[in-house]
Scaffold this motif. Structure first.
Motif, short mmCIF file in Angstrom:
data_model
loop_
_atom_site.label_atom_id
_atom_site.label_comp_id
_atom_site.label_asym_id
_atom_site.label_seq_id
_atom_site.Cartn_x
_atom_site.Cartn_y
_atom_site.Cartn_z
N THR A 77 1.09 -12.40 12.55
CA THR A 77 1.27 -11.99 11.15
C THR A 77 -0.08 -11.92 10.44
OG1 THR A 77 3.41 -13.08 11.13
CG2 THR A 77 2.46 -12.54 8.99
N ILE A 78 -0.28 -10.84 9.70
CA ILE A 78 -1.53 -10.66 8.96
C ILE A 78 -1.21 -10.58 7.47
CG2 ILE A 78 -3.49 -9.12 8.53
CD1 ILE A 78 -3.22 -8.22 11.46
N TYR A 79 -1.90 -11.40 6.69
CA TYR A 79 -1.81 -11.38 5.24
C TYR A 79 -3.12 -10.78 4.74
CZ TYR A 79 1.85 -14.81 6.20
OH TYR A 79 2.95 -15.46 6.69
N ASP A 80 -3.04 -9.56 4.20
CA ASP A 80 -4.25 -8.85 3.79
C ASP A 80 -4.41 -8.91 2.28
OD1 ASP A 80 -6.40 -7.19 3.34
OD2 ASP A 80 -5.70 -5.61 4.69
N GLY A 81 -5.32 -9.74 1.82
CA GLY A 81 -5.63 -9.85 0.40
C GLY A 81 -7.02 -9.33 0.11
N SER A 82 -7.49 -8.41 0.96
CA SER A 82 -8.85 -7.89 0.80
C SER A 82 -8.85 -6.69 -0.13
CB SER A 82 -9.43 -7.49 2.15
OG SER A 82 -8.75 -6.36 2.67
N VAL A 83 -9.98 -6.41 -0.73
CA VAL A 83 -10.14 -5.22 -1.56
C VAL A 83 -9.98 -3.97 -0.70
CG1 VAL A 83 -11.75 -3.90 -2.99
CG2 VAL A 83 -11.59 -6.39 -3.26
N LYS A 84 -10.56 -4.00 0.49
CA LYS A 84 -10.45 -2.87 1.40
C LYS A 84 -8.98 -2.57 1.71
CE LYS A 84 -11.90 -1.39 6.03
NZ LYS A 84 -12.61 -1.81 7.23
N GLY A 85 -8.20 -3.61 2.01
CA GLY A 85 -6.77 -3.44 2.29
C GLY A 85 -6.02 -2.89 1.09
N SER A 86 -6.35 -3.37 -0.10
CA SER A 86 -5.72 -2.86 -1.32
C SER A 86 -6.02 -1.39 -1.52
CB SER A 86 -6.20 -3.66 -2.54
OG SER A 86 -5.78 -4.99 -2.45
N LEU A 87 -7.27 -1.00 -1.31
CA LEU A 87 -7.65 0.40 -1.46
C LEU A 87 -6.92 1.28 -0.45
CD1 LEU A 87 -11.51 0.05 -2.08
CD2 LEU A 87 -9.74 0.66 -3.76
N GLU A 88 -6.77 0.79 0.77
CA GLU A 88 -6.05 1.56 1.79
C GLU A 88 -4.58 1.71 1.43
OE1 GLU A 88 -6.90 -0.31 5.56
OE2 GLU A 88 -9.00 0.32 5.51
N ARG A 89 -3.97 0.66 0.87
CA ARG A 89 -2.56 0.73 0.46
C ARG A 89 -2.39 1.72 -0.70
NH1 ARG A 89 -3.09 -4.60 1.89
NH2 ARG A 89 -3.43 -5.37 -0.22
N ILE A 90 -3.34 1.72 -1.64
CA ILE A 90 -3.30 2.68 -2.75
C ILE A 90 -3.43 4.11 -2.22
CG2 ILE A 90 -4.57 3.51 -4.78
CD1 ILE A 90 -5.26 0.51 -5.34
N ARG A 91 -4.37 4.33 -1.30
CA ARG A 91 -4.58 5.64 -0.72
C ARG A 91 -3.31 6.13 -0.02
NH1 ARG A 91 -9.09 5.61 3.48
NH2 ARG A 91 -9.87 4.39 1.77
N THR A 92 -2.63 5.24 0.72
CA THR A 92 -1.40 5.60 1.40
C THR A 92 -0.31 5.95 0.40
OG1 THR A 92 -1.98 4.14 3.24
CG2 THR A 92 0.34 4.79 3.07
N ALA A 93 -0.20 5.18 -0.68
CA ALA A 93 0.81 5.43 -1.71
C ALA A 93 0.59 6.76 -2.39
CB ALA A 93 0.82 4.29 -2.73
N ILE A 94 -0.66 7.10 -2.65
CA ILE A 94 -0.99 8.37 -3.32
C ILE A 94 -0.64 9.55 -2.41
CG2 ILE A 94 -2.90 9.83 -4.11
CD1 ILE A 94 -4.21 7.26 -5.19
N ARG A 95 -0.86 9.41 -1.11
CA ARG A 95 -0.59 10.49 -0.17
C ARG A 95 0.90 10.73 0.03
NH1 ARG A 95 -5.00 9.12 4.50
NH2 ARG A 95 -6.80 9.89 3.35
N SER A 96 1.71 9.72 -0.16
CA SER A 96 3.14 9.89 0.14
C SER A 96 3.96 10.30 -1.04
CB SER A 96 3.73 8.63 0.73
OG SER A 96 3.45 7.49 -0.02
#
Length: 179
Positions: free
Chosen positions: A160-179
């Motif tokens: 299990t990975i808990y990603d609280g990094s800025v990089k991870g947040s930016l990637e999640r935002i990028r994915t949300a914008i694309r979908s």
């Protein structure tokens, strides 16, 4: 097959530790010391792994080393079983799995924490207590630094990975914008 062998012997050693009420951390340290002296001696490995050398002679070498090093009897007996069953090549992985087995039985979980910068003691304490709340177990943490995270931390507990990094947040935002 190697994983099965490793798990079987690691669990057996943990059973001995708990059945005989041995000091788990001391037994682990002793076992890790054995791994070091076996890894450091090509000659010793050659003797213990050679099928042409009788088991009695291999155990005699073991007994001489155990007497010199002060290795506890239960650990000596465990090593004799590994020698007799031709499992010495697995010793390092068995001891690593033994550590995991002890941690599991003692209610610990291993957490690999990667952060963008080195964390000071109070920050580590806060992070470890957050992981303890998430897992409901005591945490044994190891730390690494990865500046590419930009900020925050990534915590790995088992698979299990808990990603609280800025990089991870930016990637999640990028994915949300694309979908």
């Amino acid at each position: 097959m190697a994983a099965s062998v490793t798990n079987t012997y690691a669990r057996a050693l943990a059973d001995v530790v708990f059945d005989l009420r041995l000091d788990a951390s001391k037994t682990l340290r002793d076992a890790q010391s054995v791994v070091e002296w076996v890894a450091g001696s090509q000659e010793l490995r050659a003797v213990w792994e050679a099928p042409s050398i009788p088991a009695g002679q291999k155990r005699a070498v073991l007994d001489a080393i155990v007497a010199r090093e002060g290795t506890p009897r239960p650990l000596r007996n465990f090593l004799a079983v590994l020698i007799d069953h031709h499992r010495i090549p697995f010793l390092g992985s068995i001891v690593k799995q033994f550590e995991k087995e002890l941690n599991s039985r003692l209610g610990f979980v291993e957490a690999e924490i990667t952060s963008a910068r080195d964390l000071d003691a109070p920050e580590r304490t806060v992070l470890e207590s957050q992981v303890e709340r998430l897992t409901s177990k005591k945490v044994k943490a190891s730390y690494a630094r990865d500046e590419s995270l930009l900020g925050g931390a990534v915590v790995r507990v088992g698979s299990t990975i808990y990603d609280g990094s800025v990089k991870g947040s930016l990637e999640r935002i990028r994915t949300a914008i694309r979908s």
